[in-house]
Design an enzyme around this catalytic site. Structure first.
Site, PDB file in Angstrom:
ATOM      1  N   GLY A 122      33.497 -22.467  28.093  1.00 34.61           N
ATOM      2  CA  GLY A 122      32.365 -21.695  28.585  1.00 34.61           C
ATOM      3  C   GLY A 122      32.712 -20.235  28.708  1.00 34.61           C
ATOM      4  O   GLY A 122      33.881 -19.826  28.563  1.00 34.61           O
TER       5      GLY A 122
ATOM      6  N   ASP B  92      29.707 -16.164  46.227  1.00 31.86           N
ATOM      7  CA  ASP B  92      28.940 -16.370  44.997  1.00 31.86           C
ATOM      8  C   ASP B  92      28.592 -17.845  44.817  1.00 31.86           C
ATOM      9  O   ASP B  92      28.783 -18.415  43.746  1.00 31.86           O
ATOM     10  CB  ASP B  92      29.718 -15.850  43.787  1.00 31.86           C
ATOM     11  CG  ASP B  92      28.814 -15.606  42.575  1.00 31.86           C
ATOM     12  OD1 ASP B  92      27.591 -15.451  42.779  1.00 31.86           O
ATOM     13  OD2 ASP B  92      29.327 -15.589  41.446  1.00 31.86           O
TER      14      ASP B  92
ATOM     15  N   LYS C 100      41.434 -19.740  32.477  1.00 37.68           N
ATOM     16  CA  LYS C 100      40.410 -18.705  32.604  1.00 37.68           C
ATOM     17  C   LYS C 100      40.983 -17.393  32.101  1.00 37.68           C
ATOM     18  O   LYS C 100      41.980 -16.886  32.631  1.00 37.68           O
ATOM     19  CB  LYS C 100      39.966 -18.573  34.056  1.00 37.68           C
ATOM     20  CG  LYS C 100      38.833 -17.583  34.266  1.00 37.68           C
ATOM     21  CD  LYS C 100      38.330 -17.644  35.712  1.00 37.68           C
ATOM     22  CE  LYS C 100      37.169 -16.709  35.917  1.00 37.68           C
ATOM     23  NZ  LYS C 100      36.636 -16.793  37.310  1.00 37.68           N
TER      24      LYS C 100
ATOM     25  N   VAL D 268      36.525 -19.462  29.631  1.00 38.66           N
ATOM     26  CA  VAL D 268      37.311 -20.587  30.123  1.00 38.66           C
ATOM     27  C   VAL D 268      37.621 -21.482  28.936  1.00 38.66           C
ATOM     28  O   VAL D 268      36.728 -21.860  28.176  1.00 38.66           O
ATOM     29  CB  VAL D 268      36.553 -21.386  31.202  1.00 38.66           C
ATOM     30  CG1 VAL D 268      37.392 -22.572  31.662  1.00 38.66           C
ATOM     31  CG2 VAL D 268      36.230 -20.489  32.398  1.00 38.66           C
TER      32      VAL D 268
ATOM     33  N   GLY E  39      31.708 -16.667  31.129  1.00 39.57           N
ATOM     34  CA  GLY E  39      31.060 -16.132  32.318  1.00 39.57           C
ATOM     35  C   GLY E  39      31.127 -14.631  32.348  1.00 39.57           C
ATOM     36  O   GLY E  39      31.474 -13.976  31.360  1.00 39.57           O
ATOM     37  N   GLY E  40      30.807 -14.071  33.517  1.00 35.06           N
ATOM     38  CA  GLY E  40      30.749 -12.629  33.644  1.00 35.06           C
ATOM     39  C   GLY E  40      32.097 -11.947  33.491  1.00 35.06           C
ATOM     40  O   GLY E  40      32.175 -10.791  33.106  1.00 35.06           O
ATOM     41  N   MET E  41      33.195 -12.643  33.816  1.00 33.88           N
ATOM     42  CA  MET E  41      34.517 -12.022  33.770  1.00 33.88           C
ATOM     43  C   MET E  41      35.328 -12.427  32.546  1.00 33.88           C
ATOM     44  O   MET E  41      36.395 -11.872  32.317  1.00 33.88           O
ATOM     45  CB  MET E  41      35.301 -12.375  35.036  1.00 33.88           C
ATOM     46  CG  MET E  41      34.738 -11.762  36.305  1.00 33.88           C
ATOM     47  SD  MET E  41      35.723 -12.193  37.755  1.00 33.88           S
ATOM     48  CE  MET E  41      37.268 -11.363  37.379  1.00 33.88           C
TER      49      MET E  41
END
Length: 618
Positions: A25, A148, A47, A32, A27-29
């Site tokens: 996947g 979050d 990550k 993964v 994400g914002g940072m």
């Protein structure tokens, strides 16, 4: 690369140890990855922190690396918590931070699950909420605020028995913080950190992170789980933040027993917001309702979210038997404890006590005999009245394992269905009674029946594709005839499931359709169209791993041709411990199911050489 980040891709080895297999996947940072730990010979999740432009890399590199270390440290402090994704290590590779985490096979985040399957039942939301609340509380006790909490950061995964979504895991402590701690902060004091639409109003206005703010975010998340959308979803982030601060969420339509709790969790003023302990008690009551006591407490003494809540009989507690009507009897004179002399009548004349006692005894005997005769003569007929009302139409109570045909007044699962007992495995078998439970009264059944059935049928529904729970509630007049019980049905959501289901099936049963194939079933293939249920302890040809949704616009022939490929991508045997050099994916689709709007493939695993599988295959 122009982005300032080394090239990413499967096949790279990170820190001389972790072989990247495929991306799980983004994400914002960053990304993964699923990776193989070559030293310990096991699968892990990595990550990767990615910088998307050279300016950002030069400006924020040290802060992002430090933030990754903080995330790893905070999550590692909670590594033994069953509802937190375990973090094993944090490392640097080619100047970028990587976090080594537990790999959770078969996991799906709550956002994706709701998008795929629709809103969750209130009891299932309560189960997820309890798990996440427990994880948050463990962090709060160490001074760690998550900051979050949202559907995308809650993972649901199979447990060791294969029950889907049984594990609930909170992930992504990337922006967590310890208020007042010694660690440096890596975001500006006036920068909003979190996800718009899930931030608490005090955080949206620049207030400090608190446990109450995390609780508000959890309330937004549970609202999403129950309704299929967030309480403050808007077209833009700014509009969502404005709604969080100034607007009330729309009244939920599907939340059921969760509705008053959601209102308490989404209270704007953090000082008046429900506490974590109170939230835990409320979620527990929804998940495992108790019977309503005969004497109700003063509603004014209860918290606002508990008013109107119901309780159920303790397990094993016998319900009181109904008493027949009896003729009135003479009241027993109260003992006179008054300090004042009692009047004996207008003239103060007393009657002989012996005579009065005699007359009272005779009168009492006559009344007792007459009352008994009256009661026996007026007892209602045994089994009188339809237990679930005229709309349902059954003359007797449902029993465990009964298969039924359900005829809905219009749209399925809208209104009350007419029910008829039918033979299991018949063409008109819409579902089966999979649980019964006692209620304290017809009112208790109405209040707690649906959530009770959601909880009691959760396991079997998790092993089937495209089914729903339905509570058959006794009426006031039929409560005793129904045995004081709610009957929990598992029905096909869009077509019959034919039955029998779960423990009511017998080895050797032939599947006429895929509708009652269950996860972890072991199959003996008879032909391309038929299979039998066999014991997994012995030789078998295939084992059911899960289900994959297919494009409903496909024809049946095309779906049959593409099903195995879809299963190979979405329900991977390797995720269930099967060696990819020995085993491969396979699938089943029923033409009858497909033509009745059930667009699922049953995903199985089999040996590549076509041989039988054994009990120790995994």
């Amino acid at each position: 690369m122009s982005s300032g980040a080394p090239e990413s891709g499967a096949g790279r080895v990170i820190a001389g140890r972790y072989l990247l297999l495929n991306r799980l996947g983004t994400g914002g940072m960053g990304h993964v990855w699923l990776a193989h730990d070559q030293r310990l010979d096991c699968e892990v999740a990595l990550k990767e922190i990615v910088f998307r432009d050279p300016g950002e890399a030069a400006r924020d590199r040290s802060a992002r690396i430090a933030r990754a270390r903080t995330e790893a440290r905070h999550a590692a402090w909670l590594r033994h918590h069953q509802n937190v994704v375990t973090v094993h290590d944090v490392l640097e590779h080619e100047g970028l931070p990587w976090i080594v985490m537990e790999y959770v096979p078969g996991a799906i985040d709550l956002r994706a699950l709701v998008a795929r399957r629709g809103p969750l039942p209130p009891a299932e939301c309560a189960r997820v909420g309890l798990a996440v609340l427990d994880a948050l509380t463990a962090g709060h006790e160490r001074g760690i605020m998550h900051r979050d909490v949202k559907p995308a950061n809650i993972l649901l995964a199979p447990d060791r028995t294969g029950s889907p979504y049984a594990r609930v895991l909170l992930t992504d402590y990337g922006i967590s913080v310890q208020p007042g701690g010694d660690e440096p902060r890596y975001t500006g004091e006036h920068v909003l950190v979190g996800t718009s639409g899930y931030l608490a109003p005090e955080r949206a206005q620049g207030g400090p992170p608190t446990a109450a703010a995390d609780l508000f975010s959890l309330g937004c998340t549970l609202y999403y789980g129950a309704e299929g959308h967030g309480p403050f979803e808007r077209d833009t982030d700014l509009a969502a933040l404005t709604a969080v601060v100034l607007e009330e969420p729309a009244p939920p339509l599907r939340a059921g027993a969760l509705e008053p709790l959601l209102a308490a969790m989404l209270t704007k003023d953090p000082g008046r917001r429900i506490t974590a302990a109170e939230t835990e008690a409320a979620l527990s009551a929804i998940l495992m309702p108790r019977s309503r006591p005969r004497t109700q407490p003063d509603p004014g003494s209860e918290p606002p979210w508990a008013i109107g809540a119901t309780e159920t009989a303790s397990p094993g507690q016998a319900a009181p038997l109904p008493l027949p009507p009896v003729a009135p009897v003479a009241p027993v004179a109260p003992v006179d404890e008054s300090p004042f002399p009692r009047s004996t009548g207008r003239h103060g004349r007393k009657r002989p006590r012996v005579l009065l006692g005699l007359l009272a005894g005779v009168l009492g005997a006559v009344l007792a005999v007459g009352g008994a005769w009256y009661a026996l003569a007026n007892l209602p007929p045994v089994g009188g009245g339809k237990p679930y009302g005229s709309a349902v139409g059954l003359d007797g109570p449902l029993e465990d394992g009964d298969c039924v045909d359900a005829v809905w007044p219009s749209t399925p699962f809208t209104g009350t269905p007419g029910l008829q007992r039918v033979r299991c495995l018949g063409n008109d078998t819409d579902g089966q009674v999979m649980a019964l439970f006692e209620a304290g009264s017809a009112q208790d059944a109405a209040a707690n029946g649906h959530s009770g059935c959601e909880e009691r049928t959760k396991e079997i529904r998790g092993r089937l594709a495209d089914v729903r729970a339905y509570a058959v509630l006794p009426t006031e007049d039929g409560f005793e005839t129904a045995g004081r019980k709610v009957a929990c049905l598992v029905l096909g959501a869009s077509r019959p499931v034919y039955g029998p289901l779960g423990e009511y099936r017998e080895m050797g049963m032939r599947f006429h359709t895929t509708a009652n194939m269950q996860k972890q079933d072991c199959l003996k293939r008879i032909s391309d169209e038929n299979a039998r249920l066999v014991a997994c302890e012995g030789p078998h040809d295939q084992r059911v791993l899960g289900f994959a949704r297919l494009d409903p616009e496909m024809t049946y022939d095309r779906a049959q041709a593409e099903a195995t490929g879809v299963c190979r991508e979405s329900v991977k045997p390797i995720d269930y411990g099967y060696d990819p050099s020995v085993y491969e994916s396979d699938s089943w689709i029923s033409e009858n199911d497909w033509n009745t709007s059930t667009h699922f493939a049953v995903c199985t695993v089999r040996t590549q050489n076509g041989g039988t599988m054994e009990a120790d295959a995994v």
